[in-house]
Scaffold this motif. Structure first.
Motif, mmCIF file in Angstrom:
data_model
loop_
_atom_site.group_PDB
_atom_site.id
_atom_site.type_symbol
_atom_site.label_atom_id
_atom_site.label_comp_id
_atom_site.label_asym_id
_atom_site.label_seq_id
_atom_site.Cartn_x
_atom_site.Cartn_y
_atom_site.Cartn_z
ATOM 1 N N ILE A 235 0.840 -1.191 0.000
ATOM 2 C CA ILE A 235 0.000 0.000 0.000
ATOM 3 C C ILE A 235 0.876 1.243 0.000
ATOM 4 O O ILE A 235 0.614 2.185 -0.730
ATOM 5 N N LEU A 236 1.913 1.235 0.835
ATOM 6 C CA LEU A 236 2.786 2.397 0.931
ATOM 7 C C LEU A 236 3.407 2.735 -0.432
ATOM 8 O O LEU A 236 3.458 3.893 -0.822
ATOM 9 N N HIS A 237 3.864 1.729 -1.167
ATOM 10 C CA HIS A 237 4.573 1.968 -2.425
ATOM 11 C C HIS A 237 3.676 1.959 -3.658
ATOM 12 O O HIS A 237 3.990 2.612 -4.647
ATOM 13 N N ASN A 238 2.579 1.219 -3.627
ATOM 14 C CA ASN A 238 1.751 1.048 -4.825
ATOM 15 C C ASN A 238 0.314 1.517 -4.676
ATOM 16 O O ASN A 238 -0.469 1.399 -5.603
ATOM 17 N N GLY A 239 -0.069 1.991 -3.505
ATOM 18 C CA GLY A 239 -1.452 2.407 -3.296
ATOM 19 C C GLY A 239 -2.383 1.219 -3.143
ATOM 20 O O GLY A 239 -1.950 0.079 -3.030
ATOM 21 N N HIS A 240 -3.665 1.496 -3.128
ATOM 22 C CA HIS A 240 -4.693 0.458 -3.016
ATOM 23 C C HIS A 240 -5.984 1.036 -3.565
ATOM 24 O O HIS A 240 -6.291 2.205 -3.319
ATOM 25 N N GLN A 241 -6.752 0.240 -4.287
ATOM 26 C CA GLN A 241 -7.959 0.751 -4.937
ATOM 27 C C GLN A 241 -9.005 1.264 -3.948
ATOM 28 O O GLN A 241 -9.836 2.084 -4.294
ATOM 29 N N ASN A 242 -8.949 0.816 -2.689
ATOM 30 C CA ASN A 242 -9.928 1.258 -1.695
ATOM 31 C C ASN A 242 -9.447 2.425 -0.843
ATOM 32 O O ASN A 242 -10.192 2.924 -0.013
ATOM 33 N N LEU A 243 -8.197 2.838 -1.019
ATOM 34 C CA LEU A 243 -7.630 3.894 -0.195
ATOM 35 C C LEU A 243 -7.979 5.263 -0.755
ATOM 36 O O LEU A 243 -7.877 5.490 -1.954
ATOM 37 N N THR A 244 -8.434 6.145 0.132
ATOM 38 C CA THR A 244 -8.761 7.515 -0.247
ATOM 39 C C THR A 244 -7.634 8.424 0.248
ATOM 40 O O THR A 244 -7.570 8.738 1.432
ATOM 41 N N PRO A 245 -6.706 8.832 -0.647
ATOM 42 C CA PRO A 245 -5.581 9.661 -0.196
ATOM 43 C C PRO A 245 -5.992 11.103 0.053
ATOM 44 O O PRO A 245 -7.021 11.530 -0.469
ATOM 45 N N PRO A 246 -5.223 11.877 0.793
ATOM 46 C CA PRO A 246 -4.066 11.391 1.551
ATOM 47 C C PRO A 246 -4.535 10.646 2.789
ATOM 48 O O PRO A 246 -5.574 10.987 3.366
ATOM 49 N N ARG A 247 -3.782 9.671 3.204
ATOM 50 C CA ARG A 247 -4.245 8.815 4.297
ATOM 51 C C ARG A 247 -3.062 8.287 5.090
ATOM 52 O O ARG A 247 -2.045 7.912 4.512
ATOM 53 N N THR A 248 -3.208 8.218 6.403
ATOM 54 C CA THR A 248 -2.266 7.496 7.254
ATOM 55 C C THR A 248 -2.765 6.069 7.317
ATOM 56 O O THR A 248 -3.915 5.833 7.710
ATOM 57 N N ILE A 249 -1.935 5.117 6.875
ATOM 58 C CA ILE A 249 -2.382 3.729 6.853
ATOM 59 C C ILE A 249 -2.238 3.106 8.244
ATOM 60 O O ILE A 249 -1.725 3.718 9.170
ATOM 61 N N GLY A 250 -2.682 1.868 8.363
ATOM 62 C CA GLY A 250 -2.641 1.146 9.632
ATOM 63 C C GLY A 250 -4.020 0.622 9.958
ATOM 64 O O GLY A 250 -4.922 1.379 10.298
ATOM 65 N N HIS A 251 -4.209 -0.679 9.819
ATOM 66 C CA HIS A 251 -5.533 -1.293 9.856
ATOM 67 C C HIS A 251 -5.884 -1.888 11.220
ATOM 68 O O HIS A 251 -6.985 -1.695 11.706
ATOM 69 N N GLU A 252 -4.967 -2.618 11.833
ATOM 70 C CA GLU A 252 -5.221 -3.208 13.147
ATOM 71 C C GLU A 252 -4.613 -2.280 14.200
ATOM 72 O O GLU A 252 -3.410 -2.051 14.206
ATOM 73 N N ILE A 253 -5.450 -1.777 15.108
ATOM 74 C CA ILE A 253 -5.037 -0.665 15.973
ATOM 75 C C ILE A 253 -5.361 -0.949 17.433
ATOM 76 O O ILE A 253 -6.479 -1.364 17.767
ATOM 77 N N ALA A 254 -4.382 -0.686 18.296
ATOM 78 C CA ALA A 254 -4.586 -0.740 19.742
ATOM 79 C C ALA A 254 -3.743 0.366 20.365
ATOM 80 O O ALA A 254 -2.668 0.686 19.867
ATOM 81 N N GLY A 255 -4.234 0.955 21.437
ATOM 82 C CA GLY A 255 -3.482 2.012 22.095
ATOM 83 C C GLY A 255 -4.200 2.546 23.311
ATOM 84 O O GLY A 255 -5.135 1.924 23.823
ATOM 85 N N ASP A 256 -3.764 3.714 23.754
ATOM 86 C CA ASP A 256 -4.325 4.373 24.935
ATOM 87 C C ASP A 256 -5.123 5.596 24.519
ATOM 88 O O ASP A 256 -4.710 6.331 23.619
ATOM 89 N N ILE A 257 -6.217 5.850 25.206
ATOM 90 C CA ILE A 257 -6.949 7.106 25.012
ATOM 91 C C ILE A 257 -6.183 8.200 25.742
ATOM 92 O O ILE A 257 -5.882 8.067 26.933
#
Length: 139
Positions: free
Chosen positions: A1-23
């Motif tokens: 995705i970073l180098h070739n894009g993706h047909q479902n990606l709406t640029p500009p976009r920060t990628i990263g699909h599976e996400i966990a973190g702190d509020i």
């Protein structure tokens, strides 16, 4: 995705699909608008595929087959960032999940692809002793 894009990606976009973190901050109207009780410091996991919550499939409770679904890292900014805003659509479909204390961030972020496999196994009625073939580009 970073180098070739993706047909479902709406640029500009920060990628990263599976996400966990702190509020680190809760929007002023988040808890009152969504009937939630999120607080700074909560450990959370964000759903990857975001259903619309309004189509026939969603109203029947079949959100996994929503024809209007969007995705974190494709239509919404994803987790490859130091900070991100959880989209209102995720909150609307109850797609922010608390991480139990005994679960690490790496495990929590992998919960979504793992759940896909478990759901498929359950839907297909796979049992011990069955012969199966697993294929695909995912982990």
């Amino acid at each position: 995705i970073l180098h070739n894009g993706h047909q479902n990606l709406t640029p500009p976009r920060t990628i990263g699909h599976e996400i966990a973190g702190d509020i680190v901050e809760v929007g002023a109207d988040v808890n009152s608008s969504y009937g939630s009780d999120w607080a700074e410091g909560d450990r959370v996991q964000v759903i990857a595929a975001v259903p619309c919550g309004e189509c026939h499939e969603c109203r029947k409770g079949w959100m996994a087959v929503c024809q209007n679904q969007t995705s974190m890292g494709y239509q919404y900014d994803g987790g490859f960032a130091e900070y991100m805003i959880v989209p209102r659509q995720v909150l609307k479909v109850d797609g922010l999940n608390r991480i139990p204390d005994n679960v690490g961030y790496d495990e929590a972020s992998a919960a979504e692809p793992f759940a896909c496999a478990i759901n498929a196994q359950d839907l297909l009625g796979i049992e011990e002793g069955d012969t199966v073939v697993v294929f695909g580009a995912g982990p």
